[in-house]
Design a protein around this motif. Sequence first.
Motif, mmCIF file in Angstrom:
data_model
loop_
_atom_site.group_PDB
_atom_site.id
_atom_site.type_symbol
_atom_site.label_atom_id
_atom_site.label_comp_id
_atom_site.label_asym_id
_atom_site.label_seq_id
_atom_site.Cartn_x
_atom_site.Cartn_y
_atom_site.Cartn_z
ATOM 1 N N ILE A 174 9.865 5.458 -5.900
ATOM 2 C CA ILE A 174 10.005 5.927 -4.521
ATOM 3 C C ILE A 174 11.490 6.193 -4.277
ATOM 4 C CG2 ILE A 174 9.768 5.321 -2.079
ATOM 5 C CD1 ILE A 174 7.331 3.583 -2.925
ATOM 6 N N LEU A 175 11.836 7.475 -4.099
ATOM 7 C CA LEU A 175 13.232 7.846 -3.901
ATOM 8 C C LEU A 175 13.612 7.914 -2.421
ATOM 9 C CD1 LEU A 175 13.654 10.694 -6.559
ATOM 10 C CD2 LEU A 175 13.920 8.218 -6.838
ATOM 11 N N GLU A 176 12.632 8.206 -1.568
ATOM 12 C CA GLU A 176 12.882 8.271 -0.124
ATOM 13 C C GLU A 176 11.713 7.612 0.596
ATOM 14 O OE1 GLU A 176 15.481 10.348 1.396
ATOM 15 O OE2 GLU A 176 16.015 11.710 -0.236
ATOM 16 N N ASP A 177 12.001 6.911 1.668
ATOM 17 C CA ASP A 177 10.982 6.306 2.528
ATOM 18 C C ASP A 177 11.508 6.426 3.947
ATOM 19 O OD1 ASP A 177 9.178 4.799 3.942
ATOM 20 O OD2 ASP A 177 9.425 2.964 2.767
ATOM 21 N N THR A 178 11.036 7.472 4.657
ATOM 22 C CA THR A 178 11.677 7.799 5.925
ATOM 23 C C THR A 178 10.721 8.582 6.825
ATOM 24 O OG1 THR A 178 13.680 8.806 6.857
ATOM 25 C CG2 THR A 178 12.688 9.944 4.974
ATOM 26 N N THR A 179 11.239 9.119 7.916
ATOM 27 C CA THR A 179 10.434 9.952 8.812
ATOM 28 C C THR A 179 10.418 11.383 8.281
ATOM 29 O OG1 THR A 179 12.330 10.579 10.174
ATOM 30 C CG2 THR A 179 11.138 8.548 10.799
#
Length: 200
Positions: A174-179
């Motif tokens: 998982i490289l990004e976890d955002t809106t």
Amino acid sequence: KSTLLHLLAGVDNASTGQIIINGKDITKLDQEALAVFRRREVGIIYQFFNLVPVLTARENIELPLMLDEKKVNRAYFNEIVELLAIKNRLDFYPSKLSGGEQQRVAIARALSMNPDVMLFDEPTSALEPEMVNEVLDVMKDLAQSGMTMMCVTHEMGFAKQVASRVLFVDQGKILEDTTPNELFENPKHERTKEFLAKIL
């Protein structure tokens, strides 16, 4: 990404770690409890429709209830088939349905058990381009109705419009976890920037 969904659905077994859904660590469940969990708490939709060819659309939708020895809630059944616009296709076999109709029947089948969570694994990738929007529209309706959904997709416009949280996964990490806004307007990872530059 598919493996992640299969782990969450209890289809594959995790070798380490915990998977907690509704306060329950499903990695600790025995096979019988896991089967009940799969039937009752999580619905999963695959790229390919996985309908039983010798059953009509109606029978495919009711199949999980029969396996669980539950009666069909007619009011809920009617609500599902209305939502998915397949009321007039219930007596047709899968071979007589379009790809979009087959995928909507598969969604109805997963919804028939009234799961807490719906998992979608690239639900439009096997569809003709003109059928993609009809399935995405159904998913938007489900999202707006309050259904918790996790979706693996390359349909970035759909993700931006519908998602409340976006994870960008590459090479199993998982490289990004955002809106959605943050991901599309201000990606942090170079791999994300590279991916978005190619598809947007």
